[in-house]
Enzyme design. Sequence first.
Site, PDB file in Angstrom:
ATOM      1  N   SER A 202      -5.536  -5.886   2.836  1.00 23.03           N
ATOM      2  CA  SER A 202      -4.807  -5.062   1.882  1.00 23.03           C
ATOM      3  C   SER A 202      -3.448  -4.652   2.409  1.00 23.03           C
ATOM      4  O   SER A 202      -3.303  -4.230   3.551  1.00 23.03           O
ATOM      5  CB  SER A 202      -5.659  -3.839   1.515  1.00 23.03           C
ATOM      6  OG  SER A 202      -4.963  -2.650   1.768  1.00 23.03           O
ATOM      7  N   LYS A 203      -2.483  -4.837   1.544  1.00 24.28           N
ATOM      8  CA  LYS A 203      -1.106  -4.514   1.869  1.00 24.28           C
ATOM      9  C   LYS A 203      -1.001  -3.028   2.212  1.00 24.28           C
ATOM     10  O   LYS A 203      -0.270  -2.627   3.110  1.00 24.28           O
ATOM     11  CB  LYS A 203      -0.243  -4.879   0.658  1.00 24.28           C
ATOM     12  CG  LYS A 203       1.218  -4.601   0.794  1.00 24.28           C
ATOM     13  CD  LYS A 203       1.930  -5.620   1.657  1.00 24.28           C
ATOM     14  CE  LYS A 203       3.356  -5.164   1.905  1.00 24.28           C
ATOM     15  NZ  LYS A 203       3.824  -5.414   3.228  1.00 24.28           N
ATOM     16  N   ARG A 204      -1.780  -2.238   1.490  1.00 22.30           N
ATOM     17  CA  ARG A 204      -1.720  -0.796   1.696  1.00 22.30           C
ATOM     18  C   ARG A 204      -2.144  -0.407   3.112  1.00 22.30           C
ATOM     19  O   ARG A 204      -1.742   0.601   3.647  1.00 22.30           O
ATOM     20  CB  ARG A 204      -2.627  -0.090   0.675  1.00 22.30           C
ATOM     21  CG  ARG A 204      -1.869   0.947  -0.125  1.00 22.30           C
ATOM     22  CD  ARG A 204      -2.741   1.561  -1.179  1.00 22.30           C
ATOM     23  NE  ARG A 204      -3.456   0.532  -1.953  1.00 22.30           N
ATOM     24  CZ  ARG A 204      -4.686   0.690  -2.435  1.00 22.30           C
ATOM     25  NH1 ARG A 204      -5.348   1.794  -2.233  1.00 22.30           N
ATOM     26  NH2 ARG A 204      -5.249  -0.264  -3.144  1.00 22.30           N
TER      27      ARG A 204
END
Length: 488
Positions: A256-258
Amino acid sequence: MIMPDTVRTRFAPSPTGYLHIGGLRTALYTYLFARKAGGKFILRIEDTDQQRQVEGATELIYQSMRQAGLDYDEGPDVGGDYGPYIQTERRALYRQYAEQLVRAGKAYYCFCTKERLDELRAACEAKGETFKYDKHCKSLSQEEIQRRIDAGEPYVIRQDMPTEGTTTFEDMVFGSVTVENDTLDDVVLLKSDGLPTYNFANVVDDHLMHITHVMRGTEYLSSSPKYNLLYEAFGWPIPHYIHLPPVMKDTHRKLSKRHGDPSFEDLLRAGFLKEAVVNYIALLGWNPGTNQELFTKEELIEAFDIKGINKAPAIFDMAKLTWFNAAYIRKMTREQWRKTAMPYLARALDVDQLADVDMLLDILQPRVEVLTQIADLVGFFGRMDEDYDLALFAHKKMKTSVEQAREMLPRIEQVLTSVKDWTAEALHEALFGLVADLGVKNGQVLWPARIAITGKQSTAGGAIEIAAILGRQETMRRIALSKRKLGL
Ligand code: GLU
């Protein structure tokens, strides 16, 4: 109703930031499937969740798609017969279809306030149940609905789920999936801002855009029965579903980019080649059924088959991606490598100062795995660390020592001074001539020579190549400097 003959697939990202790896993989599989079938690949921007929008993200999607070589036949910036391809530009259309469902008795207006829904949710939680809307507004009379709409009360339109029986749908990867209808919530189709939810928009758009095969993440697997009920309510043909297992960071966490995992753009910036990333990602969850690992885009199109898609999640492995990248670098022609590496080289040093840039490129090509390593590998060509530790001259296996270097360096300087034409061949001849004359081991000449002109223990290339790349003047300057350091 019959599905159209031509395969039509779509990639439908929400513009919430950079294209993440899972998204890129969905796009790639969708593209490969369409191309293999000689069908059409469509890009649709799903921007109905206005709170999640990120400024400029749509343009980034166009850019990433192009960089990845995933050309689409229809899309917001290329046009097509079924546009607009941005959902917020299709706003009026969704209301019309939602109202059609209301008239057909498959959906209803709901005026429940946030407070009431919160209470309902809390009550469900207290009972340890998952939230389900209680169909409170389903029984409102036509007059009351009209009166409240006329009075400007905000409302949503909800799908009226059956409370009995089951709904089954077929997935090309996961097979037959059946859910009990009484587990299905009366989800919102049209929000109070007039925009559709994903639940509704995906069905309306996939139908109106004549999508035959829907590929998306498994997070939508359990919702697909709801979508089937919508298709059935409209009397529309149901597309083929292909749900793709997630791309994971490890066995527990999704990539996940987050959480700081790289996007496609990040990987390109970090020195990975787009072809290598695409090739690696193609194999993240799909198995060609052979041992082949390196595929051109054309070969991927040729080999791609839904049957090879795994049900199990795939783990993104940076080491494996690095292996692919190195393999792609090694496969390049000299010309391709020059074009690729030069910008990195030029950022790391003044290329014009080097006597033989081609030789430097040649020694880098088999060594570089990721382009951003170039700066570290070539830094010493631009500037030698003049404070290097003299202890570097001592190397047990080479049978060298600081004392030995003190004796050897003036001789090295002498033979190099007499080199006429400063080429690798001539340098080789000179230094190996010295080895033969003195009856010493190769390393006893080459090791001190290399330390003297690099100040580094490990380098790309040996003394001869490095001297050829540096040129006569710089090589001799470094030898003179190292002599001084040795007190000569
Ligand atoms: N907009 C959805 C997403 O980005 C797309 C899901 C789909 O392909 O239907 O996850």
